[in-house]
Design a protein around this motif. Structure first.
Motif: not given
Length: 327
Positions: A280-293
């Motif tokens: 869902m993170v990848s699909e909705i916000a984008g891969d930039d959000w796929l980090t612990p930051q």
């Protein structure tokens, strides 16, 4: 960001000369309404997505690295916190390649214990503050709570909004309190400020429209992260609510150029659930959000299942829960 600069930015974004409660209400109620059927349908559809075996190992390691390992009980002791920190640093003693978690989250009076236990590691220490979990305290008390945690060395502060004020429509009060707590997260000189995670307690907000408004209000006031829940109220994190919050941070970035993180907390217990959230993170916000930051799981019990699934991928056999440490 100081309360003054947060107010100035909000005035600019809202296109008003004075940031009144009426101006905030008009702007927040001008956000698009939430289509409940469409939102829940999309969340359900994303939950059916599968991750192939060759990607599952990456996804499990990514999820482990996003966990805020948490203990928030009245019976917490220094020994329990030190034990939790040891698990954070070495989640699976049988496999030294296992990633460390993102942070350890404790009450403010135990921050010093956690900082000492994690000295030399890259794991952050987060402290809950502002009269967690109720948020029922005066602003001076909330600020003192925050400053105590920051002075003790907290890298992150998880505050709770005043849900009563929000539900009563006093958006300016909620804004002012978030902005003031954000300022209390500042450190002198060149020391990095503590990051502010704003807990909306979505289970008490009643409607999806309120979740959207609360997300935007928190970002307007300077939140570094928006977080679903304290874990003390049900329902806690859900996929539809998290989807809404991911849309909010995505749209905030398009509007301002700044990224804000998202943290679903409470009720996420299995690897299957965690992987659904990553999709869902990848699909909705984008891969930039796929980090612990920029994305965290507030779900300590989740770590046990992720470790068991990781062992299964490595050995081909599913171990029992007694093969990993239990919090």
């Amino acid at each position: 960001m100081s309360p003054t600069s947060a107010t100035s930015q909000a005035r600019e974004l809202l296109g008003v000369s004075s940031l009144t409660n009426k101006a905030l209400r008009t702007w927040l109620y001008g956000l698009p309404g939430v289509d409940q059927v469409g939102l829940e349908g999309r969340a359900a559809a994303l939950a059916t997505r599968s991750i192939k075996t060759d990607s599952k190992a990456w996804a499990i390691d990514t999820a482990i690295g996003m966990i805020d390992l948490t203990t928030l009980e009245g019976a917490d002791t220094p020994g329990k916190v030190r034990s939790l920190c040891a698990k954070a640093e070495l989640p699976d003693p049988t496999d030294l390649s296992t990633p460390q978690v993102a942070a350890v989250c404790v009450y403010g009076d135990l921050v010093g214990v956690a900082k000492d236990a994690l000295r030399g590691s890259d794991i952050n220490v987060a402290a809950v503050a502002t009269a967690f979990p109720s948020g029922r305290a005066t602003l001076p008390v909330k600020l003192a709570d925050t400053r105590d945690a920051v002075e003790a060395g907290a890298d992150e502060v998880d505050m709770v909004i005043d849900r009563g004020a929000f539900l009563a429509g006093d958006y300016r009060l909620v804004f002012d309190q978030i902005a003031a707590v954000k300022q209390a997260c500042a450190r002198p000189d060149d020391a990095p400020d503590a990051h502010l995670k704003v807990i909306l307690e979505t289970g008490e907000l009643a409607t999806y429209d309120n979740v959207r408004r609360a997300s935007w209000l928190a970002m307007l006031a300077g939140a570094d992260f928006i977080k679903t829940s304290t874990g003390k109220i049900q329902p806690a994190a859900t996929m539809p609510v998290t989807l809404l919050m991911l849309e909010a941070v995505r749209d905030w970035r398009e509007l301002t150029g700044a990224m804000v993180g998202v943290k679903p907390a409470g009720g996420i217990r299995t690897s299957k659930d965690a992987l659904r959230y990553l999709v869902m993170v990848s699909e909705i916000a984008g891969d930039d959000w796929l980090t612990p930051q920029w994305f965290r799981f507030g779900a300590s019990s989740l770590l046990t299942d992720l470790l068991l699934q990781r062992q299964k991928l490595r050995t081909g056999a599913y171990s029992g829960a007694d093969y990993v440490t239990i919090d």
